[in-house]
Design an enzyme around this catalytic site. Structure first.
Site, PDB file in Angstrom:
ATOM      1  N   SER A 183      25.713  32.731  59.629  1.00  0.00           N
ATOM      2  CA  SER A 183      27.093  32.736  60.116  1.00  0.00           C
ATOM      3  C   SER A 183      27.605  31.381  60.583  1.00  0.00           C
ATOM      4  CB  SER A 183      27.228  33.754  61.238  1.00  0.00           C
ATOM      5  OG  SER A 183      26.416  33.375  62.324  1.00  0.00           O
ATOM      6  N   HIS A 211      27.426  39.558  56.926  1.00  0.00           N
ATOM      7  CA  HIS A 211      28.501  38.645  56.514  1.00  0.00           C
ATOM      8  C   HIS A 211      28.672  38.630  54.995  1.00  0.00           C
ATOM      9  CE1 HIS A 211      29.880  36.714  60.200  1.00  0.00           C
ATOM     10  NE2 HIS A 211      28.633  36.714  60.618  1.00  0.00           N
ATOM     11  N   LYS A 242      32.662  44.317  60.185  1.00  0.00           N
ATOM     12  CA  LYS A 242      33.222  43.060  59.669  1.00  0.00           C
ATOM     13  C   LYS A 242      34.123  43.391  58.470  1.00  0.00           C
ATOM     14  CE  LYS A 242      29.940  39.894  61.715  1.00  0.00           C
ATOM     15  NZ  LYS A 242      28.554  40.219  62.102  1.00  0.00           N
TER      16      LYS A 242
HETATM   17  C1  LIG Z   1      27.693  40.577  63.209  1.00  0.00           C
HETATM   18  C2  LIG Z   1      26.261  40.647  62.881  1.00  0.00           C
HETATM   19  C3  LIG Z   1      25.439  41.650  63.413  1.00  0.00           C
HETATM   20  C4  LIG Z   1      25.927  42.623  64.443  1.00  0.00           C
HETATM   21  O1  LIG Z   1      26.680  43.629  63.869  1.00  0.00           O
HETATM   22  P1  LIG Z   1      27.341  44.721  64.837  1.00  0.00           P
HETATM   23  O2  LIG Z   1      27.581  45.899  63.941  1.00  0.00           O
HETATM   24  O3  LIG Z   1      28.575  44.115  65.378  1.00  0.00           O
HETATM   25  O4  LIG Z   1      26.345  45.024  65.893  1.00  0.00           O
HETATM   26  C5  LIG Z   1      24.129  41.709  62.999  1.00  0.00           C
HETATM   27  N1  LIG Z   1      23.629  40.808  62.124  1.00  0.00           N
HETATM   28  C6  LIG Z   1      24.384  39.826  61.610  1.00  0.00           C
HETATM   29  C7  LIG Z   1      23.797  38.871  60.629  1.00  0.00           C
HETATM   30  C8  LIG Z   1      25.733  39.709  61.977  1.00  0.00           C
HETATM   31  O5  LIG Z   1      26.464  38.718  61.482  1.00  0.00           O
END
Ligand SMILES: *Cc1c(COP(=O)(O)O)cnc(C)c1O
Length: 398
Positions: A183, A211, A242
């Site tokens: 990220s 992502h 997301k």
């Molecule tokens: C955003 C993210 C998470 C967390 O996801 P949530 O559903 O908001 O808990 C986990 N792993 C990665 C790689 C992320 O980018």
């Protein structure tokens, strides 16, 4: 007794403020979208949400969520295995499996929970987990919950990964775990090489595609599609918070025995409440939309190219890549912070990232492109970056 902790916390909070690391929540007074309103400010174009496909306030998804709530209620007041499984939960699990091209899927309240759930039941103290050094915090925490020995390989360094595979040869089971997309840099894991090494050294592969799910790869299936390794990844975890509608929820998708066993043993599954019907209905709709057409991920790809090319033409450095995470490199911590402030004044909402989130001297502004952005909005952002860079006297900007 609290007095002692209170004064400790007060001095810790003061130190966080002094270090410039204090996180203030900016209050938004509109739904999530490409243009949002920030409390006490004017409208800004939003370039820091994970709303990659612009589905966070999609009308069809909102409708589906409302319908699911009317039909199935507001909440379940139960974990899945007691009395918290409705037909839509099974439908969503089937839809995710189909979309990702995996055998079966188990839902969680978040991907953070999915990562907390997945390692501990599968791997014991005679096993090994081999992890990329830049993996997401939730993978790191999930790995900590397992008794397996940890091996950390340098980010994207396949010689080091191979060395760790050799060093862990005697373990009963071995699992390589990586983010599909990282990220902070927006770089995509080379799953082709990872799967090759895994097969050569008899290890399994787990990818967190938070992502990527919904837009990476020609049909948006994720990093495994992008890298041409569908069918070679054993476990995928991902989020619905997301690109896939942006509400919340996550899952583990993978081999059917793995999923079946997690339903028996995974603690965040056994001891935490079911996903709410509205979110289940909304996520089913999101997957339906993305299965019917690649228009949104295609548009996201075009927008991303437009922004990356625009900034390069303006003489600014964007970390090379194809992902809608576009790190604009400023290197200097203070400069990144000033630039983000200046851009906000120009109506472009972006965030500067500095140590400890990224290494010292690698400060940047992380721009996240969305399919919801119009070409005019992308161009406005490019122009704002260009003038902000000139105003701050950044070398290379024209
Ligand atoms: C955003 C993210 C998470 C967390 O996801 P949530 O559903 O908001 O808990 C986990 N792993 C990665 C790689 C992320 O980018």
């Amino acid at each position: 007794m609290y007095g002692k902790l209170k004064s400790e916390l007060e001095s810790k909070l003061a130190a966080i403020r002094e270090d410039g690391l204090y996180k203030n929540e900016r209050v938004i007074i509109s739904p999530q979208a490409s243009v949002i309103r920030v409390k006490g400010g004017s409208e800004v174009i939003n370039f820091c949400a994970n709303n990659y496909l612009g589905l966070a306030n999609n009308a069809e998804i909102r409708e589906a969520a409302k319908k699911a709530m009317d039909e199935w209620g507001y909440g379940l007041s139960s974990v899945r295995f007691i009395c918290g499984t409705q037909e839509p939960h099974k439908q969503l699990e089937a839809a995710v499996s189909k979309f990702l091209g995996m055998e079966d899927t188990i839902l969680f309240s978040s991907c953070f929970d999915a990562n907390a759930a997945v390692f501990e039941p599968l791997l014991d103290d005679d096993c090994a987990i081999i992890a990329d050094s830049l993996n997401h915090a939730s993978i790191i925490d999930g790995v900590r919950l397992s008794k397996a020995e940890r091996f950390i390989y340098e980010h994207n360094n396949f010689e080091d990964l191979e060395a760790k595979l050799k060093a862990s040869m005697s373990r009963r089971l071995r699992l390589i775990t990586t983010d599909g997309v990282f990220s902070m840099d927006g770089d995509i894991a080379d799953l082709g090489r990872i799967c090759d090494l895994a097969e050569r050294y008899d290890a399994m592969v787990m990818v967190d595609d938070s992502h990527a799910s919904g837009f990476v790869g020609p049909n948006g299936r994720g990093t495994h599609e992008y890298c041409g390794v569908m069918g070679r990844v054993d476990i995928i975890t991902t989020t619905f918070g997301k690109a896939l509608g942006g509400a919340s929820g996550g899952c583990v998708s993978g081999k059917k025995e793995i999923v079946e066993y997690l339903r028996q043993k995974a603690r965040p599954y056994l001891f935490s409440n079911s996903l709410a019907p509205a979110i289940v209905g909304g996520t089913i709709k999101a997957l339906e939309l993305l299965s019917a057409s690649t228009a949104l991920r295609d548009r996201l790809e075009k927008n991303t190219m437009r922004f990356r090319q625009g900034l390069a033409a303006a003489g600014l450095e964007v970390r090379p890549g194809v992902h809608p995470i576009c790190p604009v490199m400023l290197y200097d911590e203070k400069l990144a912070h000033q630039m983000a402030e200046l851009l906000l004044k120009k109506g472009i909402y972006v965030i500067g990232f500095s140590f400890p989130v990224v290494p010292r001297g690698k400060a940047r502004i992380r721009v996240q492109i969305s399919a919801a952005h119009t070409e005019a909005e992308i161009d406005k952002a490019v122009m704002a970056f260009k003038t902000a860079a000139q105003e701050l006297g950044i070398k290379g900007s024209i």
